[in-house]
Design a protein around this motif. Structure first.
Motif, PDB file in Angstrom:
ATOM      1  N   LEU A 192       0.829  -1.210   0.000  1.00  0.00           N
ATOM      2  CA  LEU A 192       0.000   0.000   0.000  1.00  0.00           C
ATOM      3  C   LEU A 192       0.861   1.257   0.000  1.00  0.00           C
ATOM      4  N   VAL A 193       1.880   1.302   0.850  1.00  0.00           N
ATOM      5  CA  VAL A 193       2.762   2.476   0.902  1.00  0.00           C
ATOM      6  C   VAL A 193       3.507   2.638  -0.421  1.00  0.00           C
ATOM      7  N   ALA A 194       4.003   1.532  -0.981  1.00  0.00           N
ATOM      8  CA  ALA A 194       4.705   1.609  -2.262  1.00  0.00           C
ATOM      9  C   ALA A 194       3.772   2.086  -3.373  1.00  0.00           C
ATOM     10  N   SER A 195       2.540   1.639  -3.369  1.00  0.00           N
ATOM     11  CA  SER A 195       1.570   2.070  -4.385  1.00  0.00           C
ATOM     12  C   SER A 195       1.292   3.560  -4.279  1.00  0.00           C
ATOM     13  N   ILE A 196       1.159   4.054  -3.073  1.00  0.00           N
ATOM     14  CA  ILE A 196       0.915   5.488  -2.859  1.00  0.00           C
ATOM     15  C   ILE A 196       2.117   6.297  -3.321  1.00  0.00           C
ATOM     16  N   LEU A 197       3.328   5.812  -3.008  1.00  0.00           N
ATOM     17  CA  LEU A 197       4.532   6.526  -3.431  1.00  0.00           C
ATOM     18  C   LEU A 197       4.670   6.544  -4.950  1.00  0.00           C
ATOM     19  N   VAL A 198       4.348   5.451  -5.607  1.00  0.00           N
ATOM     20  CA  VAL A 198       4.426   5.396  -7.072  1.00  0.00           C
ATOM     21  C   VAL A 198       3.399   6.341  -7.696  1.00  0.00           C
ATOM     22  N   ALA A 249       2.168   9.043  -6.308  1.00  0.00           N
ATOM     23  CA  ALA A 249       2.629  10.410  -6.042  1.00  0.00           C
ATOM     24  C   ALA A 249       3.763  10.794  -6.996  1.00  0.00           C
ATOM     25  N   LEU A 250       4.670   9.861  -7.247  1.00  0.00           N
ATOM     26  CA  LEU A 250       5.768  10.134  -8.166  1.00  0.00           C
ATOM     27  C   LEU A 250       5.250  10.374  -9.582  1.00  0.00           C
ATOM     28  N   LYS A 251       4.230   9.641  -9.973  1.00  0.00           N
ATOM     29  CA  LYS A 251       3.640   9.832 -11.298  1.00  0.00           C
ATOM     30  C   LYS A 251       2.998  11.218 -11.411  1.00  0.00           C
ATOM     31  N   VAL A 252       2.301  11.635 -10.360  1.00  0.00           N
ATOM     32  CA  VAL A 252       1.697  12.968 -10.360  1.00  0.00           C
ATOM     33  C   VAL A 252       2.776  14.041 -10.421  1.00  0.00           C
ATOM     34  N   LEU A 253       3.859  13.851  -9.677  1.00  0.00           N
ATOM     35  CA  LEU A 253       4.954  14.822  -9.706  1.00  0.00           C
ATOM     36  C   LEU A 253       5.586  14.898 -11.093  1.00  0.00           C
ATOM     37  N   GLY A 254       5.635  13.776 -11.794  1.00  0.00           N
ATOM     38  CA  GLY A 254       6.172  13.774 -13.148  1.00  0.00           C
ATOM     39  C   GLY A 254       5.362  14.637 -14.095  1.00  0.00           C
ATOM     40  N   HIS A 255       4.069  14.712 -13.875  1.00  0.00           N
ATOM     41  CA  HIS A 255       3.225  15.568 -14.726  1.00  0.00           C
ATOM     42  C   HIS A 255       3.378  17.043 -14.380  1.00  0.00           C
TER      43      HIS A 255
END
Length: 104
Positions: A8-14, A16-22
């Motif tokens: 769950l934590v890894a999914s949330i971090l991924v 968030a990272l995808k949103v930051l990439g945009h």
């Protein structure tokens, strides 16, 4: 922490990272040099993955039927053989070596 908490934590971090990439401005990434670096980064990461999956077993280096199979795949790919044929030929070589030569 259970395995599900880690997932769950890894999914949330991924996510968030995808949103930051945009949110990153595209201007600095559109030049020829960053584009070339990004292309080479993809190829080098794929090459490292193939090398690790071919030559590693845990923390040990292993030479078994996978190495000649990858070699056959490289040769066939360089000869521009269709990808499906490359995969089937490499799998057949690995299977034959495992069966006939007793390689694990």
């Amino acid at each position: 922490m259970t395995t599900w908490h880690v997932i769950l934590v890894a999914s949330i971090l991924v996510a968030a990272l995808k949103v930051l990439g945009h949110l990153v401005p595209s201007g600095p990434l559109e030049g020829p040099r960053p584009g070339r670096i990004l292309e080479l980064l993809t190829v080098s990461l794929l090459a490292a993955l193939v090398a690790v999956q071919t030559l590693a077993d845990g923390t040990a280096l292993v030479v078994d039927a996978r190495l000649p199979a990858v070699g056959v795949a490289i040769v066939l790919y360089r000869l521009r053989v269709p990808f499906l044929v490359v995969v089937v030929a490499a799998a057949a070589i690995a299977a034959l070596l495992r069966r006939l030569a007793g390689w694990a």
